[in-house]
Motif scaffolding. Structure first.
Motif, PDB file in Angstrom:
ATOM      1  N   ARG A  39     -26.100  30.895 -19.583  1.00 28.72           N
ATOM      2  CA  ARG A  39     -25.427  30.912 -18.281  1.00 28.72           C
ATOM      3  C   ARG A  39     -25.553  29.550 -17.610  1.00 28.72           C
ATOM      4  NH1 ARG A  39     -23.800  35.796 -16.807  1.00 28.72           N
ATOM      5  NH2 ARG A  39     -23.566  35.171 -14.635  1.00 28.72           N
ATOM      6  N   THR A  41     -24.604  27.295 -13.830  1.00 20.60           N
ATOM      7  CA  THR A  41     -24.043  27.184 -12.482  1.00 20.60           C
ATOM      8  C   THR A  41     -23.325  25.847 -12.407  1.00 20.60           C
ATOM      9  OG1 THR A  41     -26.021  26.138 -11.551  1.00 20.60           O
ATOM     10  CG2 THR A  41     -25.889  28.558 -11.461  1.00 20.60           C
ATOM     11  N   GLU A  59      -9.920  28.866  -9.896  1.00 21.64           N
ATOM     12  CA  GLU A  59     -10.734  30.088  -9.932  1.00 21.64           C
ATOM     13  C   GLU A  59     -10.185  31.072 -10.946  1.00 21.64           C
ATOM     14  OE1 GLU A  59     -11.762  33.822  -6.942  1.00 21.64           O
ATOM     15  OE2 GLU A  59     -11.565  31.802  -6.101  1.00 21.64           O
ATOM     16  N   ARG A  63     -12.021  33.031 -14.151  1.00 18.88           N
ATOM     17  CA  ARG A  63     -12.055  34.497 -14.213  1.00 18.88           C
ATOM     18  C   ARG A  63     -11.342  35.025 -15.461  1.00 18.88           C
ATOM     19  NH1 ARG A  63     -14.520  36.321  -9.974  1.00 18.88           N
ATOM     20  NH2 ARG A  63     -14.366  35.279  -7.931  1.00 18.88           N
ATOM     21  N   ASP A  68     -16.661  38.363 -14.820  1.00  7.50           N
ATOM     22  CA  ASP A  68     -17.808  38.584 -13.932  1.00  7.50           C
ATOM     23  C   ASP A  68     -18.336  37.298 -13.301  1.00  7.50           C
ATOM     24  OD1 ASP A  68     -17.865  41.361 -14.480  1.00  7.50           O
ATOM     25  OD2 ASP A  68     -18.928  40.991 -16.365  1.00  7.50           O
ATOM     26  N   VAL A  69     -17.642  36.183 -13.501  1.00 10.87           N
ATOM     27  CA  VAL A  69     -18.082  34.923 -12.924  1.00 10.87           C
ATOM     28  C   VAL A  69     -18.182  35.049 -11.399  1.00 10.87           C
ATOM     29  CG1 VAL A  69     -15.735  33.982 -12.686  1.00 10.87           C
ATOM     30  CG2 VAL A  69     -17.684  32.421 -12.928  1.00 10.87           C
ATOM     31  N   ARG A  70     -19.179  34.405 -10.815  1.00  9.47           N
ATOM     32  CA  ARG A  70     -19.328  34.393  -9.363  1.00  9.47           C
ATOM     33  C   ARG A  70     -18.815  33.053  -8.847  1.00  9.47           C
ATOM     34  NH1 ARG A  70     -24.552  35.656 -10.570  1.00  9.47           N
ATOM     35  NH2 ARG A  70     -25.325  33.884  -9.333  1.00  9.47           N
ATOM     36  N   GLU A  72     -17.676  30.812  -5.309  1.00  9.78           N
ATOM     37  CA  GLU A  72     -17.665  30.650  -3.853  1.00  9.78           C
ATOM     38  C   GLU A  72     -16.830  29.427  -3.516  1.00  9.78           C
ATOM     39  OE1 GLU A  72     -20.699  29.886  -0.066  1.00  9.78           O
ATOM     40  OE2 GLU A  72     -21.451  29.771  -2.127  1.00  9.78           O
ATOM     41  N   GLY A  92     -21.737  31.596 -14.082  1.00  8.77           N
ATOM     42  CA  GLY A  92     -21.245  32.537 -15.075  1.00  8.77           C
ATOM     43  C   GLY A  92     -21.632  32.127 -16.482  1.00  8.77           C
TER      44      GLY A  92
END
Length: 286
Positions: A39, A41, A59, A63, A68-70, A72, A92
């Motif tokens: 994983r 960041t 984005e 996806r 399930d990627v986060r 912001e 993710g």
């Protein structure tokens, strides 16, 4: 957050772009080097002062490969940001993020470059009342996205294509025989918006008499433009076009034209300098 543009198929764009990058073999580097459950960041940031455009599409690329990627988003499309501003944080699956990285960055860099150049032109004509328009000088297949980017920069979209207004130019007139005949044929076809290009003042009255609803004043220097606008007297909207540059647009706007169209917004905008730096948060054994 779903990103939607009328006439733009986001899913098809994602699939086509990723397929172009991965071909039939996928991302062989990530598959060989990165464990499947590793994983990352990441932070996307701008190295230049820019007007942002394209973050929702970026984005969507991440996806598409990791549902399930986060993500912001720290700024929004249309925002003006300083150099060094963080635009988006992502967390993710490392393989998915690395595979999507270039497609996501290419899109944001290109669209933000367009929005940034557009904002520069809009700033130059503030207070004049003139409205900046884009053109059809777009990369094939990217028109909807590029025209979205000009809107983020403060411009107004002109024609989306050949279908939403008639634009009668010199070649149309040459075949039809005259401006009057070209306009007559357009009106007979039931077309309501009829833009006629003129490059001489003596062409204005014939175009108006024929029924033009918009005059494109092509490659006229400001003194001639000012006289043309006075002659037209508000009977139809006026549009200055041809060779407009950042250093000339203010003088053009001050002639009183309704619109100024600039092809270089989509034709020549340099990509914005935007990066994406990753940090591993978990790396399993291969």
């Amino acid at each position: 957050m779903t990103f939607s543009l009328p006439g733009f198929d986001l899913d098809s764009f994602l699939q086509t772009t990723l397929a172009e990058d991965m071909g039939g073999g996928g991302d062989i580097t990530a598959a060989a080097v990165i464990p499947a459950d590793a994983r990352f960041t990441g932070v996307m940031d701008s190295r230049d002062a820019i007007t942002v455009a394209g973050l929702p599409v970026a984005e969507a690329f991440f996806r598409a490969l990791d549902p399930d990627v986060r993500i912001e988003r720290l700024v929004q499309d249309g925002d003006r940001v300083a150099a060094g501003t963080d635009l988006m944080r992502i967390a993710g699956l490392a393989r998915a993020m690395l595979t999507a990285e270039r497609s996501a960055l290419n899109t944001v860099q290109h669209l933000s470059g367009i929005a940034t150049m557009t904002r520069g032109y809009v700033d130059r004509i503030l207070g004049t009342g003139a409205i900046l328009l884009d053109t059809r000088k777009t990369i094939p297949g990217l028109r909807r996205l590029e025209k979205y980017a000009t809107r983020m920069g403060g411009a107004t979209n002109h024609r989306m294509g050949l279908w939403d207004a008639a634009m009668i130019k010199d070649n149309h007139v040459a075949v039809a025989g005259s401006v009057e005949e070209a306009v007559r044929r357009a009106k007979a076809a039931g077309i309501e918006r009829i833009i006629v290009e003129v490059d001489r003042v003596d062409q204005i009255e014939p175009a108006l008499a024929a029924g033009a609803t918009h005059l494109l004043l092509d490659n006229m220097p400001p003194p001639i433009l000012r006289g043309a606008v006075t002659l037209i007297g508000g009977r139809v909207p006026t549009e200055a076009s041809g060779g407009v540059r950042l250093d000339t647009i203010r003088a053009i706007a001050e002639t009183g034209v309704t619109f100024i169209s600039v092809g270089r917004l989509t034709q020549s905008a340099p990509a914005a300098d935007i990066g994406l730096d990753f940090t591993a948060v978990s790396v399993a054994s291969p």
